[in-house]
Enzyme design. Structure first.
Site, PDB file in Angstrom:
ATOM      1  N   SER A 145      30.120 -64.264  42.329  1.00  0.00           N
ATOM      2  CA  SER A 145      29.516 -64.931  43.468  1.00  0.00           C
ATOM      3  C   SER A 145      28.673 -63.904  44.208  1.00  0.00           C
ATOM      4  O   SER A 145      29.127 -62.799  44.494  1.00  0.00           O
ATOM      5  CB  SER A 145      30.634 -65.493  44.353  1.00  0.00           C
ATOM      6  N   THR A 146      27.422 -64.266  44.484  1.00  0.00           N
ATOM      7  CA  THR A 146      26.489 -63.283  45.029  1.00  0.00           C
ATOM      8  C   THR A 146      26.173 -63.522  46.503  1.00  0.00           C
ATOM      9  O   THR A 146      25.382 -62.803  47.095  1.00  0.00           O
ATOM     10  CB  THR A 146      25.165 -63.307  44.245  1.00  0.00           C
ATOM     11  N   ASP A 204      42.041 -67.701  50.336  1.00  0.00           N
ATOM     12  CA  ASP A 204      40.763 -67.245  50.888  1.00  0.00           C
ATOM     13  C   ASP A 204      39.954 -66.397  49.918  1.00  0.00           C
ATOM     14  O   ASP A 204      39.196 -65.518  50.332  1.00  0.00           O
ATOM     15  CB  ASP A 204      40.984 -66.480  52.214  1.00  0.00           C
ATOM     16  N   GLU A 205      40.090 -66.677  48.642  1.00  0.00           N
ATOM     17  CA  GLU A 205      39.313 -65.948  47.631  1.00  0.00           C
ATOM     18  C   GLU A 205      37.912 -66.531  47.499  1.00  0.00           C
ATOM     19  O   GLU A 205      37.067 -65.950  46.816  1.00  0.00           O
ATOM     20  CB  GLU A 205      40.010 -66.031  46.249  1.00  0.00           C
ATOM     21  N   ALA A 249      31.766 -59.580  46.325  1.00  0.00           N
ATOM     22  CA  ALA A 249      31.363 -58.209  45.986  1.00  0.00           C
ATOM     23  C   ALA A 249      30.122 -57.857  46.802  1.00  0.00           C
ATOM     24  O   ALA A 249      29.862 -56.686  47.082  1.00  0.00           O
ATOM     25  CB  ALA A 249      31.072 -58.087  44.500  1.00  0.00           C
ATOM     26  N   GLN A 301      45.478 -72.204  48.491  1.00  0.00           N
ATOM     27  CA  GLN A 301      46.159 -70.923  48.715  1.00  0.00           C
ATOM     28  C   GLN A 301      45.957 -70.010  47.490  1.00  0.00           C
ATOM     29  O   GLN A 301      44.877 -70.015  46.926  1.00  0.00           O
ATOM     30  CB  GLN A 301      47.656 -71.132  49.025  1.00  0.00           C
ATOM     31  N   GLY A 314      41.792 -74.157  53.760  1.00  0.00           N
ATOM     32  CA  GLY A 314      40.518 -74.192  54.478  1.00  0.00           C
ATOM     33  C   GLY A 314      39.450 -73.699  53.530  1.00  0.00           C
ATOM     34  O   GLY A 314      39.253 -72.509  53.391  1.00  0.00           O
ATOM     35  N   HIS A 315      38.823 -74.611  52.822  1.00  0.00           N
ATOM     36  CA  HIS A 315      37.826 -74.228  51.832  1.00  0.00           C
ATOM     37  C   HIS A 315      36.426 -74.412  52.413  1.00  0.00           C
ATOM     38  O   HIS A 315      35.986 -75.537  52.647  1.00  0.00           O
ATOM     39  CB  HIS A 315      38.006 -75.050  50.549  1.00  0.00           C
ATOM     40  N   LYS A 370      37.651 -70.065  46.819  1.00  0.00           N
ATOM     41  CA  LYS A 370      37.828 -71.155  45.844  1.00  0.00           C
ATOM     42  C   LYS A 370      36.940 -72.348  46.153  1.00  0.00           C
ATOM     43  O   LYS A 370      36.421 -72.992  45.252  1.00  0.00           O
ATOM     44  CB  LYS A 370      39.293 -71.641  45.831  1.00  0.00           C
TER      45      LYS A 370
END
Ligand code: IMP
Ligand code: MG
Length: 397
Positions: A386-387, A12-13, A319, A212, A39-40, A15
């Site tokens: 990522s904004t 869940d980063e 962020a 993952q 789950g992308h 990706k």
């Protein structure tokens, strides 16, 4: 040029979004392990797609997709996502390739997953991934190629069902056969022998999509609270079944940390602060809807993951979620400990935090300070930030 994108935390980063963005530089996005436990979420602006099995290629750019032998393929999920792909992108003209050596996930595996997790309490996604992996190792699993050989498929399923009987589980063999044959017929033009897949991909620029995260990897993660497959860069060749040259390992991490399921999590915030992160970052599982456990960024774990996965460059996500937070904390080490070389005893580690002034926007100098601090600590460059949620919301730095 081939790249692999790996998650550096417990999944869940972000990706899915990163892979979709980067796919513009590649011919194919390739999945090499995992299955529909992933789950992308990809936000195209007008709509979202949650990819469980279908690789996160930018379909608006007709990037091709491939599924390697190491992926556990749930036929129902794949069919549904294939339909969704052509619903949303009727003109999609990219290639869709699936290795005939990929193993299938059956309803039986999902029921078994439910049953076993009641006892083992890993907090799996109940997508049948562990049981399907176990069946593959027990040599009672069905590969796509076996569906095309009905006698062989039936023998494998008979063996499988006799084993399941020992656990009090049963299923109708003919019903399984009927469904698998239906799937095979619908997708036969996409199902290719492993050497054909190798030859096609050899000529192309590939983006391997990890699922993952390194900390959920069966070999180097927080075992036994891990998934059953390889989620790191080391799994690419094994998952494809042939050696693959990877030129760049891209490691994706969130500016804070989340985890779903059980297992150690040193920087977890259990009270109001955790709730604030969860609500602000909308931290609910894309596969199961479960609330994610939330906490601050953990540098010892991040450095461990970077080194173990051989990461070349970093991507920071979410962020923007921290915009407006007065203070942002980062765990810089564990109390009384030096460098983290192993995850042994992680449940007993106590984080030592450094506190940063929060930022008002991502242009804020305080955010730049946070970024350089992480770059200095990890020794790696943060190449993209990522904004926001949408695919295009990326800043190359
Ligand atoms: P399984 O992969 O369903 O067997 O679940 C094993 C562990 O991995 C559980 O803690 C799950 O919550 C976690 N997990 C599996 N897939 C994902 C994912 O895509 N994101 C986050 N956690 C995951
Ligand atoms: Mg996810």
């Amino acid at each position: 040029m081939n790249r692999v994108v790996v998650g550096l935390q417990w999944g869940d980063e972000g990706k899915g979004k990163v892979v979709t963005y980067l796919s513009r530089y590649h011919d194919f996005v390739v999945r090499f392990s995992g299955g529909a436990n992933a789950g992308h979420t990809v936000n195209y602006g007008d709509f979202k797609m949650v990819h469980h099995l279908m690789p996160s290629a930018d379909f608006s750019r007709n990037v091709g997709v491939a599924i390697g032998s190491g992926v556990l393929l749930d036929p129902d999920v794949f069919s549904q996502e294939h339909r969704e792909l052509f619903d949303k992108f009727p003109g999609y003209s990219g290639k869709i390739l699936i290795s005939e050596n990929a193993h299938v996930v059956l309803d039986l595996h999902k029921r078994f997953d439910e049953m076993v997790d009641q006892l083992l309490r890993i907090g799996t996604t109940k997508r049948g991934i562990g049981p399907a992996t176990a069946d593959r190792a027990m040599r009672v699993s069905v590969r796509l190629a076996d569906i095309d050989d009905p006698e062989k498929m039936k023998t494998l399923l008979e063996k499988n069902l006799s084993l399941k009987k020992m656990y009090g589980l049963s299923a109708e063999l003919n019903e399984i056969v009927r469904r698998l044959e239906g799937f095979y017929q619908s997708f036969r033009e996409h199902i290719v022998p492993v050497l054909q897949l190798k030859r096609i991909l050899e000529e192309k620029s590939l983006l391997f999509e990890g699922t993952q995260g390194v900390l959920l990897d069966v070999d180097v993660g927080t075992y036994p609270y891990v998934t059953s497959t390889s989620c790191s860069s080391a799994g690419v060749s094994a998952g494809m079944g042939f050696p693959v040259k990877v030129d760049e390992v891209v490691g994706v991490f969130k500016a804070y940390t989340t985890r779903v399921g059980e297992g150690p999590f040193p920087t977890e915030l259990k009270g109001k602060e955790g709730e604030l992160l969860r609500e602000t970052g909308r931290e609910y599982g894309a596969t199961t809807g479960r609330p994610r456990r939330c906490g601050w960024l953990d540098l010892p774990l991040l450095k461990y993951a970077i080194e173990v996965a051989g990461v070349d460059v970093l991507v920071m996500t979410k962020a923007d979620v921290l915009v407006g937070f007065e203070k942002v904390k980062v765990c810089v080490k564990y109390k009384g400990e030096g460098e983290l070389l192993s995850l042994k005893g992680l449940e007993r580690k106590e984080p030592v935090y450094e506190t940063f002034d929060g930022w008002k926007s991502l242009e804020d100098e305080r955010f730049a300070r946070f970024v350089s601090f992480i770059e200095k600590e990890t020794g790696k460059k943060i190449k993209y930030v990522s904004t926001g949620e949408k695919v295009g919301d990326m800043l190359e730095v």
